[in-house]
Design a protein around this motif. Structure first.
Motif, mmCIF file in Angstrom:
data_model
loop_
_atom_site.group_PDB
_atom_site.id
_atom_site.type_symbol
_atom_site.label_atom_id
_atom_site.label_comp_id
_atom_site.label_asym_id
_atom_site.label_seq_id
_atom_site.Cartn_x
_atom_site.Cartn_y
_atom_site.Cartn_z
ATOM 1 N N GLN A 26 0.858 -1.173 0.000
ATOM 2 C CA GLN A 26 0.000 0.000 0.000
ATOM 3 C C GLN A 26 0.903 1.234 0.000
ATOM 4 O O GLN A 26 1.693 1.425 0.909
ATOM 5 C CB GLN A 26 -0.906 0.008 1.231
ATOM 6 C CG GLN A 26 -1.850 -1.190 1.322
ATOM 7 C CD GLN A 26 -2.835 -1.225 0.172
ATOM 8 O OE1 GLN A 26 -3.492 -0.237 -0.134
ATOM 9 N NE2 GLN A 26 -2.934 -2.380 -0.477
ATOM 10 N N ALA A 27 0.798 2.035 -1.041
ATOM 11 C CA ALA A 27 1.670 3.206 -1.196
ATOM 12 C C ALA A 27 0.827 4.480 -1.147
ATOM 13 O O ALA A 27 -0.235 4.560 -1.781
ATOM 14 C CB ALA A 27 2.444 3.142 -2.505
ATOM 15 N N ARG A 28 1.303 5.453 -0.394
ATOM 16 C CA ARG A 28 0.619 6.733 -0.293
ATOM 17 C C ARG A 28 1.160 7.683 -1.348
ATOM 18 O O ARG A 28 2.341 8.035 -1.341
ATOM 19 C CB ARG A 28 0.815 7.337 1.102
ATOM 20 C CG ARG A 28 0.144 8.712 1.291
ATOM 21 C CD ARG A 28 -1.351 8.614 1.180
ATOM 22 N NE ARG A 28 -1.989 9.935 1.222
ATOM 23 C CZ ARG A 28 -3.292 10.137 1.028
ATOM 24 N NH1 ARG A 28 -4.088 9.104 0.775
ATOM 25 N NH2 ARG A 28 -3.793 11.349 1.081
ATOM 26 N N ILE A 29 0.307 8.089 -2.275
ATOM 27 C CA ILE A 29 0.674 9.055 -3.309
ATOM 28 C C ILE A 29 0.327 10.441 -2.776
ATOM 29 O O ILE A 29 -0.834 10.703 -2.438
ATOM 30 C CB ILE A 29 -0.071 8.787 -4.624
ATOM 31 C CG1 ILE A 29 0.130 7.331 -5.071
ATOM 32 C CG2 ILE A 29 0.394 9.759 -5.693
ATOM 33 C CD1 ILE A 29 1.562 6.961 -5.344
ATOM 34 N N PRO A 30 1.304 11.330 -2.664
ATOM 35 C CA PRO A 30 1.028 12.643 -2.066
ATOM 36 C C PRO A 30 0.089 13.487 -2.915
ATOM 37 O O PRO A 30 -0.016 13.298 -4.129
ATOM 38 C CB PRO A 30 2.422 13.279 -1.971
ATOM 39 C CG PRO A 30 3.234 12.588 -3.015
ATOM 40 C CD PRO A 30 2.707 11.182 -3.079
ATOM 41 N N ALA A 31 -0.583 14.418 -2.270
ATOM 42 C CA ALA A 31 -1.502 15.313 -2.968
ATOM 43 C C ALA A 31 -0.731 16.241 -3.904
ATOM 44 O O ALA A 31 0.394 16.638 -3.630
ATOM 45 C CB ALA A 31 -2.292 16.141 -1.952
ATOM 46 N N GLY A 32 -1.360 16.548 -5.027
ATOM 47 C CA GLY A 32 -0.784 17.525 -5.944
ATOM 48 C C GLY A 32 0.096 16.953 -7.030
ATOM 49 O O GLY A 32 0.709 17.721 -7.770
ATOM 50 N N VAL A 33 0.188 15.625 -7.167
ATOM 51 C CA VAL A 33 1.033 15.060 -8.222
ATOM 52 C C VAL A 33 0.402 15.343 -9.583
ATOM 53 O O VAL A 33 -0.817 15.466 -9.716
ATOM 54 C CB VAL A 33 1.242 13.540 -8.035
ATOM 55 C CG1 VAL A 33 2.012 13.252 -6.768
ATOM 56 C CG2 VAL A 33 -0.098 12.810 -8.029
ATOM 57 N N GLY A 34 1.257 15.450 -10.594
ATOM 58 C CA GLY A 34 0.771 15.754 -11.933
ATOM 59 C C GLY A 34 0.947 14.592 -12.885
ATOM 60 O O GLY A 34 1.662 13.619 -12.599
ATOM 61 N N ASP A 35 0.328 14.694 -14.036
ATOM 62 C CA ASP A 35 0.437 13.659 -15.055
ATOM 63 C C ASP A 35 1.879 13.543 -15.532
ATOM 64 O O ASP A 35 2.562 14.552 -15.754
ATOM 65 C CB ASP A 35 -0.485 14.007 -16.228
ATOM 66 C CG ASP A 35 -0.573 12.889 -17.247
ATOM 67 O OD1 ASP A 35 -0.540 11.709 -16.852
ATOM 68 O OD2 ASP A 35 -0.682 13.198 -18.452
#
Length: 288
Positions: A137-146
């Protein structure tokens, strides 16, 4: 990164060089017991527009190199053990002299392992390495872009002999949103308004990414394409604050008019006939 065996960094390599040159007799088993950092791993994930803007926890299935389970990473068949390489005396390195300068390089006989396997493990064919698959389970931080590539520290392959885990590098793909776009940390949205709203002014409801709509005041005489800023309704930043929402108004031209609306517009046209919006444009063109 899939094949990168990070062996402890520059300091450890320097230690190997000087150990091989000045302390060859005392390193007969060090190469088999020293901690070794796990591999770095690459993966990718597709997020919805909202997940990328707000952050998300995702499941990732990872495949990486690890110690062979059949031989516990020794490379030797069960019931047998590797022997110390007589060429490098177990250091995994051999020194070369170039006049007044000497340098170390991986031993050619054992290929830097410090050990020789006479009866190789049939599972890993003597390499001591295998493939392992796990789900994290990996937490992707807020605000990442394409197409952004993020690093998740110590989420890569486990280390060996107490060594630290490698890192996980995740390539982000973001699905487009039917309403919102992004400009850095700001959300963008185009909102249709009527000619009357733009000409006379109005208060309009504008949707937000997550939450209730907000009210935006359109001043009298607002031109087509004007952008308004709604603060704090954009993409989450690293410090916990948010960017803004940029609202661009687009005057909607009705495709069909009933007789009453047509008559009223004709009256408006006649009432404003003296005001030519292209007069200044024509004068500027003639002056050149």
């Amino acid at each position: 990164f899939g094949g990168a065996q990070s062996g402890g960094g520059t300091g450890e390599r320097i230690g190997d060089i000087f150990g091989g040159l000045f302390n060859r007799g005392g390193r007969t088993t060090a190469s088999t017991t020293r901690p070794r950092r796990g591999q770095d791993i690459e993966s990718e994930v597709t997020l919805t527009f909202t997940e990328a803007a707000e952050g998300s926890t995702v499941s990732l299935r990872l495949t990486s190199s690890s110690a062979c389970a059949a031989c516990s990473g020794t490379g030797a068949k069960a019931g047998t053990t590797p022997r110390v390489c007589p060429t490098c005396e177990g250091t995994g390195a051999a020194s070369r002299n170039l006049g007044n300068f000497a340098f170390s390089e991986p031993c050619r006989d054992c290929r830097g392992r410090g050990l020789l396997v006479d009866d190789p493990c049939p599972v890993c064919e003597g390499s001591g390495r295998g493939r392992s698959t796990r789900t994290i389970q990996a937490r992707i931080p807020a605000g990442v872009g394409d197409n952004q590539r993020i690093r998740l520290k110590a989420k890569g392959a486990p280390g060996e002999n107490g060594g630290p885990a490698g890192d996980l590098y995740v390539q982000i793909h973001v699905k487009p949103h039917p309403v919102f776009g992004r400009s850095g940390e700001n959300l963008t949205i185009t909102v249709p308004v009527t000619f009357a709203e733009a000409a006379l002014g109005a208060e309009i409801k504008v949707p937000t990414l997550k939450g209730m709509p907000v009210t935006v005041r359109i001043p009298e005489g607002t031109p087509n394409g004007r952008t308004f800023r709604v603060r704090g309704r954009g993409v989450a930043r690293k410090d916990g604050t948010k960017g803004d929402m940029l609202v661009t108004v687009e005057v909607a031209v009705p495709q069909r008019l009933d007789d009453k609306a047509r008559d009223l517009l004709s009256e408006f046209k006649n009432a404003t006939a003296e005001a030519d919006p292209r007069a200044e444009l024509i004068e500027l063109a003639r002056s050149e």
